[in-house]
Design a protein around this motif. Structure first.
Motif: not given
Length: 206
Positions: A15-24, A27-29, A102-110
């Motif tokens: 849930i923390s990942v979902r919420e942070s990604l949703e906000e990001l 914000v980008e439109g 793309e294949f990103l390993t957490k943590p990755f930058s915004d």
């Protein structure tokens, strides 16, 4: 292409990942559509707008690679970005071979994620435009009569009007008339353009 706002789908059971990604994403439109399981995402109806899917590899029940197998072949307009807390080389290779962008390993930058999303949405837009063009082309071809399709096949194989007439048992004048209608209905001005469209449609020449 439609000017609809792109949609970024997110499938992650954290849930923390979902919420942070949703906000990001917001914000980008872009629009964010968030799911906590593969099953919830798969039950969501398809959307005909530029989109991409941010997909966690390690989901319960159906994992990310399973989801990719189910949706990637039929959803070229929705590129997939994988994210994982612990990636390994075989998994990464499997995902990329199956078409992941793309294949990103957490943590990755915004910034890294946003760059991947922009690239994926660009690819999605191109895929949608390409499919729209192909549908228009198929519609044009569907408007041809059976005889016009026969003439088109022979014209694009390189035969002259007289040769086509001989093959079809019609006069050269009639061939010219059919050929003119084919050019108009297919919306082309030259034989070269007609040959190109014939190849795009995957039609065999006679």
């Amino acid at each position: 292409m439609s000017e609809a706002v792109p949609v970024v789908f997110v499938v992650d059971d954290d849930i923390s990942v979902r919420e942070s990604l949703e906000e990001l994403i917001i914000v980008e439109g872009w629009k964010a559509k968030i799911f906590d399981s593969a099953e919830a995402f798969l039950s969501h109806p398809r959307e005909a707008v530029p989109s991409c899917l941010i997909l966690d590899v390690n989901l319960p029940k159906l994992n990310g690679l399973d989801v990719q197998k189910l949706v990637a072949p039929d959803r070229i307009e929705m590129p997939i970005i994988f994210i994982t807390g612990y990636g390994d080389v075989p998994t990464t290779v499997q995902a990329m071979k199956a078409g992941a962008v793309e294949f990103l390993t957490k943590p990755f930058s915004d910034e890294v994620l946003l760059a991947a999303i922009r690239d994926a949405i660009d690819r999605s837009s191109s895929a949608i435009d390409g499919e729209h063009e192909m549908q228009q082309l198929r519609d044009c071809y569907s408007s041809l009569s059976n005889r016009e399709r026969e003439v088109m096949a022979l014209v694009t194989s390189g035969l002259m009007n007289k040769q086509i007439g001989g093959k079809l048992g019609i006069s050269e004048t009639t061939v010219k008339a059919h050929r003119g209608r084919v050019m108009r209905k297919m919306k082309v001005d030259s034989l070269a353009d007609l040959v190109t469209l014939n190849a795009k449609l995957g039609l065999a020449t006679s």
